[in-house]
Design a protein around this motif. Structure first.
Motif, PDB file in Angstrom:
ATOM      1  N   MET A 194       0.846  -1.187   0.000  1.00  0.00           N
ATOM      2  CA  MET A 194       0.000   0.000   0.000  1.00  0.00           C
ATOM      3  C   MET A 194       0.881   1.236   0.000  1.00  0.00           C
ATOM      4  O   MET A 194       1.835   1.321   0.775  1.00  0.00           O
ATOM      5  CB  MET A 194      -0.926  -0.005   1.229  1.00  0.00           C
ATOM      6  CG  MET A 194      -1.873   1.186   1.281  1.00  0.00           C
ATOM      7  SD  MET A 194      -2.891   1.164   2.754  1.00  0.00           S
ATOM      8  CE  MET A 194      -1.703   1.640   4.001  1.00  0.00           C
ATOM      9  N   ALA A 195       0.588   2.167  -0.857  1.00  0.00           N
ATOM     10  CA  ALA A 195       1.377   3.393  -0.926  1.00  0.00           C
ATOM     11  C   ALA A 195       1.159   4.226   0.325  1.00  0.00           C
ATOM     12  O   ALA A 195       0.093   4.202   0.956  1.00  0.00           O
ATOM     13  CB  ALA A 195       0.991   4.197  -2.162  1.00  0.00           C
ATOM     14  N   ALA A 196       2.188   4.999   0.702  1.00  0.00           N
ATOM     15  CA  ALA A 196       2.094   5.872   1.867  1.00  0.00           C
ATOM     16  C   ALA A 196       1.131   7.012   1.562  1.00  0.00           C
ATOM     17  O   ALA A 196       1.092   7.542   0.458  1.00  0.00           O
ATOM     18  CB  ALA A 196       3.469   6.411   2.220  1.00  0.00           C
TER      19      ALA A 196
ATOM     20  N   GLU B 298      11.025   1.819  -0.224  1.00  0.00           N
ATOM     21  CA  GLU B 298      10.724   3.162  -0.720  1.00  0.00           C
ATOM     22  C   GLU B 298       9.833   3.093  -1.958  1.00  0.00           C
ATOM     23  O   GLU B 298       8.906   3.899  -2.123  1.00  0.00           O
ATOM     24  CB  GLU B 298      12.041   3.873  -1.041  1.00  0.00           C
ATOM     25  CG  GLU B 298      11.905   5.312  -1.471  1.00  0.00           C
ATOM     26  CD  GLU B 298      13.258   5.921  -1.769  1.00  0.00           C
ATOM     27  OE1 GLU B 298      13.361   6.662  -2.769  1.00  0.00           O
ATOM     28  OE2 GLU B 298      14.212   5.659  -1.019  1.00  0.00           O
ATOM     29  N   LYS B 299      10.107   2.146  -2.823  1.00  0.00           N
ATOM     30  CA  LYS B 299       9.280   1.955  -4.013  1.00  0.00           C
ATOM     31  C   LYS B 299       7.832   1.672  -3.637  1.00  0.00           C
ATOM     32  O   LYS B 299       6.901   2.217  -4.242  1.00  0.00           O
ATOM     33  CB  LYS B 299       9.852   0.799  -4.837  1.00  0.00           C
ATOM     34  CG  LYS B 299       9.048   0.440  -6.076  1.00  0.00           C
ATOM     35  CD  LYS B 299       9.692  -0.742  -6.784  1.00  0.00           C
ATOM     36  CE  LYS B 299       8.834  -1.206  -7.951  1.00  0.00           C
ATOM     37  NZ  LYS B 299       9.427  -2.378  -8.652  1.00  0.00           N
ATOM     38  N   SER B 300       7.638   0.837  -2.623  1.00  0.00           N
ATOM     39  CA  SER B 300       6.284   0.516  -2.179  1.00  0.00           C
ATOM     40  C   SER B 300       5.608   1.740  -1.548  1.00  0.00           C
ATOM     41  O   SER B 300       4.422   2.000  -1.781  1.00  0.00           O
ATOM     42  CB  SER B 300       6.321  -0.632  -1.174  1.00  0.00           C
ATOM     43  OG  SER B 300       6.897  -1.782  -1.746  1.00  0.00           O
ATOM     44  N   LEU B 301       6.358   2.497  -0.751  1.00  0.00           N
ATOM     45  CA  LEU B 301       5.782   3.672  -0.094  1.00  0.00           C
ATOM     46  C   LEU B 301       5.384   4.739  -1.111  1.00  0.00           C
ATOM     47  O   LEU B 301       4.435   5.492  -0.884  1.00  0.00           O
ATOM     48  CB  LEU B 301       6.788   4.258   0.905  1.00  0.00           C
ATOM     49  CG  LEU B 301       7.194   3.354   2.074  1.00  0.00           C
ATOM     50  CD1 LEU B 301       8.142   4.077   3.011  1.00  0.00           C
ATOM     51  CD2 LEU B 301       5.970   2.868   2.840  1.00  0.00           C
ATOM     52  N   LYS B 302       6.112   4.802  -2.227  1.00  0.00           N
ATOM     53  CA  LYS B 302       5.795   5.789  -3.256  1.00  0.00           C
ATOM     54  C   LYS B 302       4.740   5.303  -4.237  1.00  0.00           C
ATOM     55  O   LYS B 302       4.410   5.990  -5.204  1.00  0.00           O
ATOM     56  CB  LYS B 302       7.069   6.169  -4.019  1.00  0.00           C
ATOM     57  CG  LYS B 302       8.052   6.982  -3.180  1.00  0.00           C
ATOM     58  CD  LYS B 302       9.260   7.386  -4.002  1.00  0.00           C
ATOM     59  CE  LYS B 302      10.197   8.277  -3.174  1.00  0.00           C
ATOM     60  NZ  LYS B 302      11.380   8.711  -3.940  1.00  0.00           N
ATOM     61  N   GLY B 303       4.211   4.104  -4.001  1.00  0.00           N
ATOM     62  CA  GLY B 303       3.153   3.585  -4.847  1.00  0.00           C
ATOM     63  C   GLY B 303       3.602   3.113  -6.202  1.00  0.00           C
ATOM     64  O   GLY B 303       2.810   3.057  -7.150  1.00  0.00           O
ATOM     65  N   LEU B 304       4.906   2.753  -6.332  1.00  0.00           N
ATOM     66  CA  LEU B 304       5.429   2.281  -7.619  1.00  0.00           C
ATOM     67  C   LEU B 304       5.254   0.773  -7.789  1.00  0.00           C
ATOM     68  O   LEU B 304       5.707   0.204  -8.772  1.00  0.00           O
ATOM     69  CB  LEU B 304       6.903   2.654  -7.743  1.00  0.00           C
ATOM     70  CG  LEU B 304       7.195   4.157  -7.723  1.00  0.00           C
ATOM     71  CD1 LEU B 304       8.692   4.413  -7.792  1.00  0.00           C
ATOM     72  CD2 LEU B 304       6.478   4.865  -8.867  1.00  0.00           C
ATOM     73  N   GLY B 305       4.627   0.129  -6.835  1.00  0.00           N
ATOM     74  CA  GLY B 305       4.369  -1.309  -6.929  1.00  0.00           C
ATOM     75  C   GLY B 305       3.299  -1.711  -5.937  1.00  0.00           C
ATOM     76  O   GLY B 305       3.154  -1.094  -4.877  1.00  0.00           O
ATOM     77  N   ARG B 306       2.527  -2.714  -6.286  1.00  0.00           N
ATOM     78  CA  ARG B 306       1.462  -3.186  -5.396  1.00  0.00           C
ATOM     79  C   ARG B 306       2.019  -4.249  -4.459  1.00  0.00           C
ATOM     80  O   ARG B 306       2.316  -5.360  -4.888  1.00  0.00           O
ATOM     81  CB  ARG B 306       0.298  -3.747  -6.206  1.00  0.00           C
ATOM     82  CG  ARG B 306      -0.413  -2.691  -7.042  1.00  0.00           C
ATOM     83  CD  ARG B 306      -1.617  -3.296  -7.754  1.00  0.00           C
ATOM     84  NE  ARG B 306      -2.324  -2.296  -8.526  1.00  0.00           N
ATOM     85  CZ  ARG B 306      -3.440  -2.543  -9.225  1.00  0.00           C
ATOM     86  NH1 ARG B 306      -3.942  -3.778  -9.241  1.00  0.00           N
ATOM     87  NH2 ARG B 306      -4.034  -1.582  -9.900  1.00  0.00           N
ATOM     88  N   VAL B 307       2.155  -3.889  -3.193  1.00  0.00           N
ATOM     89  CA  VAL B 307       2.717  -4.799  -2.199  1.00  0.00           C
ATOM     90  C   VAL B 307       1.784  -4.811  -0.991  1.00  0.00           C
ATOM     91  O   VAL B 307       1.275  -3.777  -0.564  1.00  0.00           O
ATOM     92  CB  VAL B 307       4.134  -4.355  -1.770  1.00  0.00           C
ATOM     93  CG1 VAL B 307       4.743  -5.370  -0.811  1.00  0.00           C
ATOM     94  CG2 VAL B 307       5.035  -4.177  -2.981  1.00  0.00           C
ATOM     95  N   LYS B 308       1.565  -6.001  -0.423  1.00  0.00           N
ATOM     96  CA  LYS B 308       0.692  -6.127   0.745  1.00  0.00           C
ATOM     97  C   LYS B 308       1.325  -5.461   1.964  1.00  0.00           C
ATOM     98  O   LYS B 308       2.544  -5.347   2.075  1.00  0.00           O
ATOM     99  CB  LYS B 308       0.421  -7.607   1.031  1.00  0.00           C
ATOM    100  CG  LYS B 308      -0.365  -8.308  -0.074  1.00  0.00           C
ATOM    101  CD  LYS B 308      -0.596  -9.769   0.282  1.00  0.00           C
ATOM    102  CE  LYS B 308      -1.390 -10.478  -0.812  1.00  0.00           C
ATOM    103  NZ  LYS B 308      -1.618 -11.912  -0.492  1.00  0.00           N
TER     104      LYS B 308
END
Length: 630
Positions: free
Chosen positions: A1-3, A194-204
């Motif tokens: 989930m993006a931050a 950081e990639k996940s926090l910036k919404g560049l990938g869908r991660v649980k």
């Protein structure tokens, strides 16, 4: 989930590159003279190339090409070591002078190991600098940073496994190398978080919590190493590093707790959500006051995330009091997310052609490489002999099967009229255009038989005259008395008997000749005529139970013959492919760069696996023959 808060990229750390003074590889000449039957003076050009390559590696461009140049130089050093006995490696009469990366203390040491270790450090250091250089605003920039940090970690791992000993340079000892590896892997994994926090990938949410927990573990280990000997010299030179490691450790612990809280919320565990969010809030408060030399980025990241966590905690507590009424557990009763790695060192292989380029000293092939290559050649030969024998046995088996079914004759049914045999064509060429001669011969035989008949009639008439003459002589002697026989008449009758005997033998020969000629006359006429007449006169074969096109048996026959043909074609193709592959598979030069017997055995086994893959397909083909011919 993006931050859902502004999440800037935190600063990354990189290592300074080591410096060295000029050196030359002229010291290799005595080793070449001692261990190879070569004139060392003939290697002047190769030594010049090595000196030039070293010079380029000492001053690389600050990009990936610079890394490639240093990797190539390291690979050449690796091959130089491999070309001489292990006991001489530390005795190469070349002095390499290097400076410590953090204290600038200069040390001089002969032997190739210190040169390799220092170059490998510089490879990693440049990768670390390139990983820090990007902005990491896009997915591509993030991917490049991760790759550089993983490549740096991979080179440090190789350094740790092969060169991390008590060098004169303290920055190459095991504690330092452990520091380097953990920092690079931590920063590579930080990029993924950081990639996940910036919404560049869908991660649980739970996955982000595990990834962030592992980042915190890496930075905790780095921080501890920076606070102990001998790595404390790094902290003395870069005073902000220990503080930044502490801040990042707490920050990513907070990220891990926060996303574990989000995971608890998804499961409807609102009490756990409050506890995890509260822990995240505590970790951020523990960062304390951010030093000015950290920059505004770190300060803003802590401030923005802290404000968001505080707001989230207040809302969660209020909703739990008003709606959910869930029990808020104590932190020591919770199960925390265990750190999980999504990054790993990019393995560094000095013998990889991408790293090696052209082998500068390719003329020097050590005896152990020749011996190992000979073992490999014998292994290939044994495999090929075994397969060739099996294929020949199966081919003989299928040939016997085909002969038992008269395949060649039956296939003519489907291939059209039969071909004129070679010996018949040869006789046709001899008699072609001589049809008139054959007819004349036939007439001569007829005339001979007529003449023989007339001679028989004449001899019969003469025999009748003889009987009449003898009867008259008997009557005369009975009436007038005996008288002497005429000698002339006696000679005539005797000669007549001889002619009759000759004629009888000639008549027999004539009859045999005529019978034989009558038997072959039609063939002589055919052979003396056009070839098309011969072709059309050949016997046509037919199936007794009907035309092949309409026969179920014929369809089964065609299917069987198709399978046999395909099987044999595939077998021949695979055997040819295997031979070509084996002939082109010369691993002599590949073996040069592998120092130990176990490494050489591994190389041989890897290459044999490629050949065994085709061999297994061939064996499958051979085993299928029994099922096809049933």
């Amino acid at each position: 989930m993006a931050a859902s808060w502004e999440c800037p990229s935190l600063p990354m750390l990189c290592f300074p590159m080591k410096e060295s003074s000029r050196a030359t590889f002229l010291g290799l000449k005595p080793l070449i003279s001692a261990h190879y039957e070569e004139n060392p003076e003939s290697f002047g050009e190769e030594i010049k190339q090595l000196d030039q390559l070293r010079e380029h590696a000492m001053h690389p461009s600050k990009d990936y090409n610079g890394c490639s140049v240093m990797r190539r130089y390291f690979a050449q050093l690796h091959l130089i070591r491999a070309r001489f006995p292990p006991e001489t490696v530390g005795q190469v009469p070349i002095d390499f002078a290097w400076k410590d990366a953090f204290t600038a203390a200069e040390y001089i040491q002969d032997g190739l190991q210190i040169e390799q270790a220092s170059i490998l450090y510089n490879v990693s250091a440049l990768h670390s600098q390139l990983g820090c250089r990007g902005r990491r605003d896009t997915e591509q920039e993030m991917k490049e940073a991760v790759t550089h940090f993983q490549c740096a970690a991979g080179a440090f791992c190789y350094l740790d496994e092969h060169f991390a000993i008590n060098h004169a340079s303290k920055d190459l000892t095991p504690d330092f190398v452990t520091l380097y590896k953990n920092l690079m892997l931590g920063q590579a994994q930080e990029c993924l978080v950081e990639k996940s926090l910036k919404g560049l990938g869908r991660v649980k949410n739970l996955t982000i919590a595990k990834l962030a927990a592992r980042v915190a573990e890496y930075y905790l280990q780095v921080g501890r190493l920076l606070d102990t000997e001998p790595c404390i010299v790094v902290a003395k030179k870069y005073k902000e590093w220990p503080k930044l490691m502490k801040i990042k450790f707490l920050y990513f612990q907070a990220v891990s707790h926060f996303y574990q809280a989000a995971h608890a919320e998804e499961l409807g565990k609102y009490g756990e959500m409050i506890t995890f969010t509260h822990l995240a809030h505590q970790k951020l408060q523990s960062t304390g006051k951010i030093p000015k030399n950290m920059g505004e980025v770190v300060k803003d990241a802590i401030k923005n995330f802290g404000a968001h966590v505080t707001e989230k905690l207040q809302v969660a507590r209020r909703q739990n009091e008003q709606v959910y009424h869930d029990i808020v557990p104590a932190p020591d009763t919770l199960e925390f997310a265990q750190g999980a790695d999504l990054v790993k060192p990019v393995t560094f292989h000095p013998t990889d052609p991408k790293n090696l380029g052209t082998d500068i000293l390719a003329r020097l092939i050590p005896m152990r490489a020749h011996e190992a290559a000979s073992v490999f050649s014998e292994e290939k030969a044994k495999l090929l002999r075994s397969l060739t024998l099996s294929v020949e046995e199966k081919e003989e088996e299928v040939e016997q099967f085909m002969r038992s079914l008269n395949v060649e004759e039956i296939e003519q049914l489907h291939e059209g009229p039969p071909e004129v045999p070679d010996d018949v064509q040869q006789q046709h060429q001899l008699l072609q255009g001589k049809a008139e001669d054959v007819r004349k011969l036939h007439s001569s035989i007829q005339e001979l038989m007529s003449l023989s008949t007339r001679v028989s009639e004449d001899l019969s008439a003469i025999a009748e005259l003889q009987r009449a003459e003898e009867e008259e002589e008997k009557q005369f002697q009975a009436k007038f008395g005996s008288r002497p026989a005429s000698q002339i008449v006696a000679n005539l009758w005797k000669e007549q008997e001889n002619y009759r005997g000759y004629h009888t033998q000639a008549s027999k020969s004539n009859s045999e000749l005529k019978a034989m000629f009558d038997q072959h006359f039609p063939n002589l006429v055919l052979l003396s005529g056009p070839l098309s007449s011969i072709h059309s006169s050949l016997p046509k074969m037919t199936l007794m139970d009907g035309p092949p096109e309409n026969s179920a048996d014929s369809n089964r026959w065609k299917e069987l013959m198709g399978k046999v043909k395909k099987m044999r074609q595939q077998r021949a193709m695979l055997m040819g492919q295997l031979r070509d592959q084996m002939n082109s598979d010369d691993i002599t030069k590949t073996l040069v760069g592998h120092l130990g017997g176990a490494e050489q055995e591994s190389i041989i086994e890897d290459h044999m696996k490629r050949h065994r893959e085709i061999a297994d397909i061939i064996r499958t083909n051979l085993s299928a023959q029994e099922r096809i011919l049933v």
